[in-house]
Design a protein around this motif. Structure first.
Motif, PDB file in Angstrom:
ATOM      1  N   ILE A 188       6.224  -8.238  -2.156  1.00  0.00           N
ATOM      2  CA  ILE A 188       5.749  -8.726  -0.868  1.00  0.00           C
ATOM      3  C   ILE A 188       5.398  -7.589   0.088  1.00  0.00           C
ATOM      4  CG2 ILE A 188       7.851  -8.993   0.500  1.00  0.00           C
ATOM      5  CD1 ILE A 188       6.690 -11.929   0.931  1.00  0.00           C
ATOM      6  N   THR A 189       5.918  -6.419  -0.138  1.00  0.00           N
ATOM      7  CA  THR A 189       5.609  -5.289   0.736  1.00  0.00           C
ATOM      8  C   THR A 189       4.189  -4.776   0.518  1.00  0.00           C
ATOM      9  OG1 THR A 189       6.470  -3.674  -0.839  1.00  0.00           O
ATOM     10  CG2 THR A 189       8.016  -4.553   0.796  1.00  0.00           C
ATOM     11  N   GLN A 190       3.507  -5.295  -0.476  1.00  0.00           N
ATOM     12  CA  GLN A 190       2.201  -4.751  -0.821  1.00  0.00           C
ATOM     13  C   GLN A 190       1.062  -5.269   0.045  1.00  0.00           C
ATOM     14  OE1 GLN A 190       1.622  -5.140  -5.028  1.00  0.00           O
ATOM     15  NE2 GLN A 190       3.634  -4.292  -5.475  1.00  0.00           N
ATOM     16  N   GLY A 191       1.188  -6.422   0.684  1.00  0.00           N
ATOM     17  CA  GLY A 191       0.097  -6.861   1.538  1.00  0.00           C
ATOM     18  C   GLY A 191       0.089  -8.333   1.857  1.00  0.00           C
ATOM     19  N   ILE A 192      -0.903  -8.721   2.635  1.00  0.00           N
ATOM     20  CA  ILE A 192      -1.012 -10.071   3.154  1.00  0.00           C
ATOM     21  C   ILE A 192      -1.206 -11.113   2.054  1.00  0.00           C
ATOM     22  CG2 ILE A 192      -3.501  -9.969   3.585  1.00  0.00           C
ATOM     23  CD1 ILE A 192      -0.910 -11.564   5.888  1.00  0.00           C
TER      24      ILE A 192
END
Length: 146
Positions: free
Chosen positions: A66-70
C-alpha cells in the motif's frame, strides 16, 4: 471479523486540523470487538501503529504494497467492509467505490465545501457518513472548524 480500513492522517500539509488525527486517540474505535483493522495510508506511519500496539495491545495490519501509491490504496479500499478516515484520499477512495465510510471531521466544513455544513451524509458519496466534532461553548464564537 469485519475488515475496517483506517486513514487517520494526510501527507497534505494544508488544513492539518481537518486532515489529521492521532491513531491512539481512536482508542474507542480500535477496541471494538470482532474487528480487523488495516492501515490504508501511504507513507511511513508505522510509529503510530507501533504506539497503538504497545499502549492498547491492538495490532493494525499493514500491507507493504500500500505504500507504493494511490492505485494500491483504491484496490485495498475496495476490499474493506468499512473505512474510517479523516478528510483525505482514503475516504475519497471509499466514496468513489461505494464502500461504506465514516468521515471524522471537526465541526463546520472548514475549507472543504464538499463536506457541507449541516449534513451527516455526502451527496457526492452516498456510502459515506459524516461524523462531526460536537460544538462546545468555547468554540461557538469562531473557534476550530468555524
Amino acid at each position: 471479523r469485519k475488515i475496517i480500513g483506517l486513514g487517520w492522517r494526510s501527507k497534505n500539509e494544508t488544513h492539518l486540523g481537518i486532515r489529521r488525527a492521532k491513531l491512539l486517540d481512536w482508542e474507542k474505535i480500535l477496541k471494538t470487538p470482532e474487528m480487523f483493522f488495516v492501515n490504508l495510508l501511504t507513507g511511513d506511519w508505522q510509529t503510530e501503529v507501533d504506539e497503538v500496539a504497545a499502549n492498547l495491545g491492538i495490532d493494525v495490519f499493514r500491507d507493504d504494497e500500500i505504500t507504493q501509491g494511490i492505485e494500491e490504496v483504491f484496490a485495498h479500499a475496495a476490499a474493506m467492509d468499512l473505512i474510517i478516515s479523516t478528510s483525505n484520499t482514503v475516504i475519497h477512495a471509499a466514496g468513489a467505490q461505494n464502500v461504506p465510510g465514516w468521515l471524522i471531521l471537526p465541526n463546520g466544513t472548514g475549507p472543504f465545501w464538499y463536506w457541507f455544513r449541516d449534513r451527516e451524509d455526502s451527496p457526492l458519496y452516498p456510502s459515506v457518513r459524516v461524523f462531526r466534532q460536537p460544538l462546545v461553548s468555547s468554540m461557538r464564537s469562531g473557534g476550530v472548524g468555524q
